[in-house]
Write an enzyme that holds these catalytic residues in place. Sequence first.
Site, mmCIF file in Angstrom:
data_model
loop_
_atom_site.group_PDB
_atom_site.id
_atom_site.type_symbol
_atom_site.label_atom_id
_atom_site.label_comp_id
_atom_site.label_asym_id
_atom_site.label_seq_id
_atom_site.Cartn_x
_atom_site.Cartn_y
_atom_site.Cartn_z
ATOM 1 N N ASP A 8 0.887 -1.149 0.000
ATOM 2 C CA ASP A 8 0.000 0.000 0.000
ATOM 3 C C ASP A 8 0.936 1.213 0.000
ATOM 4 O OD1 ASP A 8 -2.308 1.654 0.469
ATOM 5 O OD2 ASP A 8 -1.665 1.769 2.567
ATOM 6 N N ASP A 10 -0.132 5.079 0.797
ATOM 7 C CA ASP A 10 -0.433 6.093 1.806
ATOM 8 C C ASP A 10 -0.383 5.493 3.205
ATOM 9 O OD1 ASP A 10 -1.142 8.258 -0.024
ATOM 10 O OD2 ASP A 10 -2.850 7.025 -0.551
ATOM 11 N N GLY A 45 -7.391 4.092 3.471
ATOM 12 C CA GLY A 45 -7.405 3.016 2.471
ATOM 13 C C GLY A 45 -8.644 2.982 1.598
ATOM 14 N N ILE A 46 -9.629 3.788 1.935
ATOM 15 C CA ILE A 46 -10.918 3.765 1.218
ATOM 16 C C ILE A 46 -10.836 4.692 -0.007
ATOM 17 C CG2 ILE A 46 -13.410 4.206 1.503
ATOM 18 C CD1 ILE A 46 -12.345 1.911 3.286
ATOM 19 N N SER A 117 -5.141 4.902 -4.476
ATOM 20 C CA SER A 117 -4.999 6.305 -4.890
ATOM 21 C C SER A 117 -4.662 6.474 -6.358
ATOM 22 C CB SER A 117 -3.919 6.976 -4.049
ATOM 23 O OG SER A 117 -3.705 8.290 -4.533
ATOM 24 N N ASP A 171 -1.379 -0.204 6.254
ATOM 25 C CA ASP A 171 -1.567 0.533 7.516
ATOM 26 C C ASP A 171 -3.048 0.613 7.897
ATOM 27 O OD1 ASP A 171 -2.150 2.334 5.339
ATOM 28 O OD2 ASP A 171 -2.224 3.938 6.837
#
Length: 225
Positions: A8, A10, A45-46, A117, A171
């Site tokens: 991931d 961010d 994460g959304i 993202s 995260d």
Amino acid sequence: MLKGLIFDLDGVLTDSAKFHLAAWNNLAQELGINLTSAQLDSLRGISRMDSLNLILHYGNQEDKYTSEQKDKFAEQKNEKFLQQVQTMTPQDILPGIFELLRDAQDAGLKMCIASASKNAPKILNKLGIADQFDDIVDPATLHRGKPDPEIYVKAQELLGLATDEVISFEDAAAGVEAIKAAGQFAVGIGNRQLLKQADYIVTTTKELKLDEIMAVFAKGPEESR
Ligand code: BG6
Ligand code: MG
């Protein structure tokens, strides 16, 4: 045998998560919605539109706006976020990540980014690490956001690897859920309670050591917990 790492972005490679959350909080306040810190945290994460819909839901404003208005709000948030992205430099790579990527490269592991993202390529360029990754999942090609496993399954496919040949780093609780639903070994970075589904958990990126993670991975997910 371990052959690849999936990241991931961010909140894992850089702390851009705080810019996302600040920009969402700002928009929410403009819409008259005061988010609790748990509500704000749940946005990690959304995807962009899912985040906006969740905020409107928290504020009981689900049906208040047209989809054109919602697009404008999302664009407004993104502009604020991009202002922060412009300030990013290689100094913004989180502690321990540079060493982790170097060790992974030395070990001949393939690497892929699984970020929701649309700004991921831009951020990786600002950080100066874009060329370290073999692939980046394009979130525009996805049908479902995290916690759905789709993005992690896609990343694994792009690397041409099997489920038990990759380790994925997250995260966000929604992200760890996505990794586990994809059947992969999950490394969670952050709050142990929130990320308890992960196979290996550290509080900060500084604690990420490839040899230690690989030793736990080698034992298999069940015994490591
Ligand atoms: C994820 C972030 O990586 O990307 C979320 O954790 C963000 O906070 C999502 O909403 C979508 O990002 P973007 O840059 O496409 O709006
Ligand atoms: Mg994240």
